[in-house]
Enzyme design. Sequence first.
Site, PDB file in Angstrom:
ATOM      1  N   THR A 112      17.855  15.151 -10.067  1.00 16.79           N
ATOM      2  CA  THR A 112      17.948  13.856  -9.395  1.00 16.79           C
ATOM      3  C   THR A 112      19.309  13.228  -9.729  1.00 16.79           C
ATOM      4  OG1 THR A 112      17.037  12.451 -11.151  1.00 16.79           O
ATOM      5  CG2 THR A 112      15.451  13.554  -9.709  1.00 16.79           C
ATOM      6  N   GLY A 113      19.762  12.362  -8.834  1.00 16.36           N
ATOM      7  CA  GLY A 113      21.093  11.766  -9.039  1.00 16.36           C
ATOM      8  C   GLY A 113      22.176  12.822  -8.943  1.00 16.36           C
ATOM      9  N   ALA A 114      21.985  13.756  -7.993  1.00 16.41           N
ATOM     10  CA  ALA A 114      22.914  14.892  -7.898  1.00 16.41           C
ATOM     11  C   ALA A 114      24.123  14.593  -7.030  1.00 16.41           C
ATOM     12  CB  ALA A 114      22.169  16.107  -7.356  1.00 16.41           C
ATOM     13  N   SER A 115      24.159  13.399  -6.415  1.00 13.48           N
ATOM     14  CA  SER A 115      25.267  13.124  -5.490  1.00 13.48           C
ATOM     15  C   SER A 115      26.531  12.691  -6.217  1.00 13.48           C
ATOM     16  CB  SER A 115      24.844  12.025  -4.499  1.00 13.48           C
ATOM     17  OG  SER A 115      24.569  10.829  -5.210  1.00 13.48           O
ATOM     18  N   SER A 116      26.460  12.488  -7.531  1.00 10.27           N
ATOM     19  CA  SER A 116      27.594  11.882  -8.226  1.00 10.27           C
ATOM     20  C   SER A 116      27.546  12.215  -9.715  1.00 10.27           C
ATOM     21  CB  SER A 116      27.478  10.353  -8.013  1.00 10.27           C
ATOM     22  OG  SER A 116      28.278   9.629  -8.898  1.00 10.27           O
ATOM     23  N   ILE A 176      27.314  12.987 -13.535  1.00 10.71           N
ATOM     24  CA  ILE A 176      26.779  14.067 -14.366  1.00 10.71           C
ATOM     25  C   ILE A 176      25.927  15.030 -13.514  1.00 10.71           C
ATOM     26  CG2 ILE A 176      25.288  14.598 -16.341  1.00 10.71           C
ATOM     27  CD1 ILE A 176      25.958  11.743 -17.438  1.00 10.71           C
ATOM     28  N   GLY A 177      25.088  14.462 -12.649  1.00  9.57           N
ATOM     29  CA  GLY A 177      24.181  15.288 -11.845  1.00  9.57           C
ATOM     30  C   GLY A 177      24.932  16.275 -10.964  1.00  9.57           C
ATOM     31  N   TYR A 184      18.327  -2.349 -18.662  1.00  6.64           N
ATOM     32  CA  TYR A 184      18.565  -0.899 -18.670  1.00  6.64           C
ATOM     33  C   TYR A 184      17.852  -0.256 -19.863  1.00  6.64           C
ATOM     34  CZ  TYR A 184      21.545   3.341 -18.813  1.00  6.64           C
ATOM     35  OH  TYR A 184      22.028   4.633 -18.835  1.00  6.64           O
TER      36      TYR A 184
END
Length: 332
Positions: free
Chosen positions: A54-58, A60-61, A199
């Site tokens: 998840t969060g692969a568009s930017s 670390i991912g 957070y």
Amino acid sequence: MSRRIMIGGIALGVPDFRPHAKRFVDGAARGVHQRLMPGAALRRRVNGKVVLITGASSGIGAGVAHKLAEAGATVLLTARSADALEDLAEKIRDNGGEAVAYRADIADLDDCDRLCQKVLEDHGRVDILINNAGRSIRRSVVYSLDRFHDYQRTMQLNYFGAIRLAMNLIPAMKAQGDGHIINVTTVGVFNGVPRFSAYLGSKCALEGWTMAAQNELLHTGISFTLMNYPLVRTPMIAPTKIYDYFPAMSPEKAVDWMCEAIVTRPKRKVTAFGLFSQGMYTVLPKTAELIVNTGYQIVPEFFGKEKKGSEGKSSLASDETGSNVQPLRRRK
Ligand SMILES: NC(=O)c1ccc[n+]([C@@H]2O[C@H](COP(=O)([O-])OP(=O)(O)OC[C@H]3O[C@@H](n4cnc5c(N)ncnc54)[C@H](OP(=O)(O)O)[C@@H]3O)[C@@H](O)[C@H]2O)c1
């Protein structure tokens, strides 16, 4: 727990220690392999495996997706930005890797369910889930008093979304007798870094869930890892201009950290500073608070231009603009 015995009218489970012995032996072997030949160890671990990121568009991912695909994994990329995901998937495929993009909003629980159903339909299994999508909000409690939604939206994505995916995939992982769930959190949970209450609350919730889940599922072959990243130079921290002057881990190192964790499956990955912070709060909590509070008073809430257009501008105290701060050196 398959076998049970009756003692005093109570059906007690018979613990199975074989998975623990296997974990111990495998863990030692993987650790040695990782140390001697990290590239080969990663290939051996992920080649032919299905990894949902998840969060692969930017940030670390995206970096992790590249590296795992190079090592032979089928990477399932998810985030909200469909175009960025498709671009990344195409790049990976052009390099000979296997990648599929799935657009999903992880803050939407129905979307999480739909995503898991679709990937299981398409691939039959998920070997590794990397709960990396995240939202960070930097705002003091006193400036958040009329912003309860900050707490709700961090919880929605960083906690509820992450555990919803895990809960969807645990049955399949249990059935296959193997699975690794990696939950990305932050070193901030050890020192209560000021201005990140929303957070940190969500990441601490994720940590609590992960530890309990690990204690319950250890014998089933499912392992959990917490990644307590320090500051990492990714788009997430770019809007906070003051971080230009702070030391931060490079995205490349953050990716290497994740790959190492995939191979060795530690309970958590943390920096020496994180361990030191944890130790300070355990042994000398009031001294630790004094140091952190001193830093809080020195560092301004808003920094230079950041103040303008910031969501929190209406509640900015006039003596805390920080516009007179002259840093010595800007870090790249
Ligand atoms: N950078 C740091 O200093 C730092 C430090 C400690 C921990 N972390 C953690 O590391 C993880 C990765 O962060 P990063 O630094 O790589 O940040 P990043 O570059 O900003 O990436 C965040 C990712 O999360 C995705 N995302 C955000 N909201 C989403 C939603 N509602 N549904 C699905 N995906 C969503 C974004 O994609 P879309 O916008 O396309 O949806 C993006 O791919 C986060 O969990 C973060 O908390 C970062």
